[in-house]
Enzyme design. Structure first.
Site, PDB file in Angstrom:
ATOM      1  N   TYR A 172       0.837  -1.197   0.000  1.00  0.00           N
ATOM      2  CA  TYR A 172       0.000   0.000   0.000  1.00  0.00           C
ATOM      3  C   TYR A 172       0.876   1.253   0.000  1.00  0.00           C
ATOM      4  CZ  TYR A 172      -4.016  -3.047   0.839  1.00  0.00           C
ATOM      5  OH  TYR A 172      -4.992  -4.003   0.724  1.00  0.00           O
ATOM      6  N   CYS A 360     -17.498 -16.810   6.055  1.00  0.00           N
ATOM      7  CA  CYS A 360     -16.658 -17.958   6.364  1.00  0.00           C
ATOM      8  C   CYS A 360     -17.400 -19.205   5.933  1.00  0.00           C
ATOM      9  CB  CYS A 360     -16.340 -18.020   7.861  1.00  0.00           C
ATOM     10  SG  CYS A 360     -15.426 -19.520   8.333  1.00  0.00           S
TER      11      CYS A 360
END
Length: 642
Positions: A172, A360
Site C-alpha cells: 500500500y 466464512c
C-alpha cells in the site's frame, strides 16, 4: 499449558488481558461512504465477547479516494465518528482493546471504487490494476496525505479507539514509499533509505502531535515483500529501529505484496505459523511488542510460538472468523469445541475478490451476528426430524434444528460422517477438513442427537420412523461419460473411490477431468509417487478454485511431478492407454484411468419420499453440487426455520 497465551501484556498504558489478537481482514461490511454499520459493529463485538484481547479493524480509509474496495470503513470526515463510537463502546464492555488500522492503498486503489485516479510515489501500475496508471504524487500532495493520516487518527481517538495502526505492509502507499520496488523518485522522498522512510516518519510525527503520547500507535509491515527488488528481512531490520525511535508502540509482522499475495494470505498449502521466523527477526531488533500472523489456527501452536520467543502476540485473523470464541474455549480447555480455519479462502478472500461481503465457509454467522434470521429461537411446535446424509450440510441442519428444540436423528450409509467433504480432506494439504467434521459430530453428541452410520435409508424405514420432516442431504453421484469408448474397462475407476481407498491404482495414471476434484485426485496420486497426467477439455485446470489456493495447488501438483494436458479431449480408453486429441494428439500409457468429470445431485430417495406424501427438504449437493460453505449455510438456515 497456555500460560503465555493467557498472560497480560501492556502496550502504552493499555493492558491486554491475553496475547490473542484479531489482525485485520477486509470484510466489506460498511456503507459505501465509509460509515460504520450495525453489521460491522456486531461482527467485531462477537470477537470481543469471544475473549480476544485486542482487535485491529480492517484498513480504514483516510480519504474518500483511498479505496481499493467498495464498502470499506472510513475516517476521512467527522460524520464517521458517531458510528464508530458505538462500535468501540460495544467492544470495550468485554475489556477488549480496539485499534483502527489506517490506510491509503496508493497505487492499489481502484478507480472503479475511488472514482478517481490512484496516487503513488511513482507512476508504476499495480499488478492487480495494471490497466490503471497511478498519478505520481507531488510534494504538496505528499504533505496533504501526511495530514490526512493524522486527521483520521484524531477522529479515531474521538470515536473511542484505543489507538491506530499504520498499514505499512502489502504494497500500500506507505510501503510504496519505503520500497525501491515501487519508489523510483529522486527527490527527498526517494533514493537513500533515509528519504524512503521520510513519508512514514512524518505520518508518525503527525499522529503523535494530534493524538498525544498516550494513544497507541502500531505499525504493520511486510518483513519481506517476496518480489525482485522489494524489501527484504534485512531491510526491515534496518528500518524498524527508526520507526521504534519515532514512537511506534508495537509491530505487526506480515510478508508479501499483491504480486505475491498467495504468501500474504495463506491457503491450506502453507504450514502453520510459517511467518513466525520473520517476526522473531524483527523482535531481535526492537523492545516493542511484536505480533506474528500466518496460518495460526490452534492456540497450542500459538503458545509454542510465544514460548519460543518468536513473538509477543498472536494474530488469529481467519481463525477468528471460523470461531470468534476461540480464546474463551481455549482458556477453558475446550479444544475440541473450537472450529478451526481450514485455509480454504473461499468465503473470506473469494467473496471479497468478487465484490461480495466477506463470510466464512464453516461459520454461517459471520456477517449475520445480529441478523434475526440467523438467531436461535426455540421452536413453538418441535418436530421429529430425520436427516438423511451426514455430510456438512446434513449435520449442520441437524445441529441447528436440535438447538431450536426439535427431535433429530441423522443417518448415513457410509462408515464415516462427512460425505464428500471428508473425501475432500484426503489430498495433500486438506487434512484439517476432518477437524471441522469432527467438530460437527461433537456438537451433535453434546445435543444428544443420534447418528446412525452404516445405515442405508429406504422409503420403508422412513415410513416406519414417521418423521414430520425429512432433510435430504444425500449428496451427489459421479458422472460416467458412457460415450467414451472403453469407459467400462476394468482399468477405469472413479476419483472418489481412489480417495476413499476403495480402489488402488497402477503406477501410470491418467485422470480424466481437470476441475478442482480431478486435480486434487491427481495431486493425491502424484504425492504417492505415481506417474500422473491430467486430461482436461478446457484451457486450464482447477479453474473452479479461487486464485490463491489454485496457485498453491498447481505448484504442489508440479512439485509432485504431475503433467496436465489442457484443451485436450479423450477419444478412447484402451486396456493400457488413453488416446487423446486436440492440443495433444497421442496415446498416453496408463495402467489406471481415473474419472473425475463431474457430479450430479442424488435425489432418488427424495423423489420417492415426496411421491409417498412425506415432507422432504432437499439441501446441499443433493440440491445443487457446489462448495461446502453454501451447503453448510443452507443447512444452518433450514434447521433454524423448520
Amino acid at each position: 499449558m497456555l500460560d503465555r497465551l493467557f498472560s497480560p501484556l501492556t502496550i502504552n498504558g493499555k493492558t491486554l488481558k491475553n496475547r490473542c489478537v484479531v489482525t485485520p481482514m477486509l470484510m466489506n461490511f460498511c456503507e459505501e461512504d465509509g460509515t460504520c454499520t450495525e453489521r460491522f459493529a456486531a461482527y467485531h463485538e462477537a470477537k470481543a465477547k469471544g475473549g480476544f484481547a485486542m482487535i485491529v479493524t480492517e484498513n480504514v480509509a483516510v480519504t474518500s479516494v483511498a479505496k481499493g474496495y467498495q464498502w470499506i470503513p472510513g475516517l476521512w470526515k467527522d460524520e464517521h465518528i458517531p458510528g464508530f463510537r458505538d462500535l468501540t463502546d460495544r467492544v470495550h464492555q468485554y475489556d477488549t482493546v480496539i485499534i483502527a488500522q489506517l490506510n491509503h492503498p496508493g497505487r492499489q486503489a481502484s478507480e472503479k471504487y475511488a472514482k478517481a485516479q490512484s496516487w503513488a510515489p511513482s507512476a508504476i501500475p499495480d499488478p492487480y490494476h495494471n490497466e490503471e496508471m497511478p498519478h505520481e504524487m507531488t510534494i504538496t500532495e505528499i504533505h496533504k496525505t501526511v495530514e490526512d493520516f493524522g486527521d483520521a487518527a484524531l477522529r479515531a481517538k474521538k470515536a473511542g479507539f484505543d489507538g491506530i495502526e499504520l498499514h505499512g505492509a502489502h504494497g500500500y502507499m506507505i510501503p510504496e514509499f519505503m520500497s525501491m520496488y515501487t519508489n523510483k523518485r529522486t527527490d527527498e522522498y526517494g533514493g537513500d533509505l533515509t528519504n524512503r522512510m521520510r513519508f512514514a516518519l512524518e505520518i508518525i510525527e503527525n499522529v503523535r502531535q494530534k493524538c498525544g503520547p498516550d494513544f497507541i500507535l502500531g505499525y504493520r509491515l511486510s518483513a519481506d515483500e517476496r518480489v525482485t527488488g522489494g524489501l527484504t528481512i534485512e531491510d526491515t531490520k534496518a528500518i524498524v529501529p527508526y520507526l521504534d525511535q519515532a514512537g511506534v508502540d508495537y509491530f505487526s509482522i506480515s510478508i508479501a505484496v499483491n504480486a505475491t499475495d498467495d504468501q500474504m494470505i495463506p491457503s491450506m498449502y502453507y504450514r502453520h505459523g510459517y511467518q513466525a521466523d520473520y517476526a522473531k527477526e524483527v523482535k531481535d531488533v526492537t523492545c516493542k511488542p511484536v505480533i506474528t500472523v500466518g496460518r495460526i489456527n490452534d492456540t497450542r501452536i500459538a503458545e509454542s510460538i510465544l514460548r519460543s520467543h518468536k513473538a509477543d502476540l498472536i494474530g488469529f485473523a481467519r481463525q477468528s472468523l471460523t470461531d470468534p470464541e476461540t480464546p474463551n474455549k481455549a482458556r477453558e480447555g475446550r479444544f475440541e469445541d473450537i472450529r478451526k480455519c481450514v485455509g480454504c479462502l473461499h468465503g473470506c478472500v473469494g467473496h471479497i475478490d468478487t465484490g461480495l461481503a466477506g463470510s466464512c465457509e464453516l461459520n454461517p454467522l459471520v456477517g449475520h451476528e445480529s441478523d434475526p434470521e440467523y438467531q436461535t429461537v426455540p421452536a413453538e411446535h418441535p418436530k421429529k426430524v430425520m436427516v438423511v446424509g451426514a455430510g456438512p450440510a446434513g449435520m449442520q441442519a441437524a445441529i441447528a434444528a436440535a438447538e431450536c428444540g426439535h427431535q433429530v436423528e441423522v443417518y448415513d450409509s457410509d462408515r464415516w460422517a462427512g460425505g464428500q467433504y471428508r473425501i475432500a480432506s484426503i489430498p495433500p494439504g486438506k487434512g484439517e477438513i476432518t477437524a471441522f467434521l469432527r467438530w460437527q459430530v461433537r456438537e451433535l453428541e453434546k445435543l444428544h442427537v443420534p447418528v446412525f452410520l452404516n445405515t442405508t435409508v429406504t422409503k420403508e424405514l422412513v415410513l416406519e420412523k414417521k418423521p414430520d420432516v425429512v432433510v435430504a442431504a444425500t449428496g451427489v453421484t459421479p458422472i460416467v461419460p458412457k460415450k467414451i469408448p472403453g469407459v467400462q474397462n476394468p482399468n477405469v475407476v472413479l476419483g472418489q473411490d481412489v480417495l476413499k481407498g476403495a480402489v488402488n491404482t497402477g503406477r501410470r495414471c491418467v485422470v480424466v477431468g481437470g476441475g478442482l476434484v480431478g486435480v486434487e485426485v491427481a495431486n493425491h496420486l502424484a504425492s504417492l509417487l505415481k506417474e500422473v497426467t491430467v486430461v482436461e477439455m478446457r484451457d486450464g485446470i482447477a479453474l473452479d478454485e479461487g486464485p490463491a489456493p489454485r496457485k498453491d495447488l498447481l505448484q504442489d501438483l508440479a512439485n509432485n511431478g504431475a503433467k496436465a494436458y489442457t484443451s485436450t479431449t479423450v477419444d478412447e480408453i484402451t486396456d493400457h492407454s488413453v488416446i487423446v486429441s486436440g492440443a495433444h494428439n497421442e496415446e498416453i500409457p496408463a495402467d489406471t484411468v481415473v474419472l473425475a468429470i463431474g457430479r450430479v445431485s442424488n435425489t432418488a430417495l427424495a423423489e420417492e419420499l415426496t411421491a409417498a406424501g412425506v415432507d422432504v427438504r432437499i439441501i446441499g449437493d443433493a440440491k445443487e453440487p457446489g462448495l461446502a460453505g453454501a451447503a453448510i449455510r443452507e443447512g444452518y438456515l433450514l434447521g433454524r426455520h423448520l
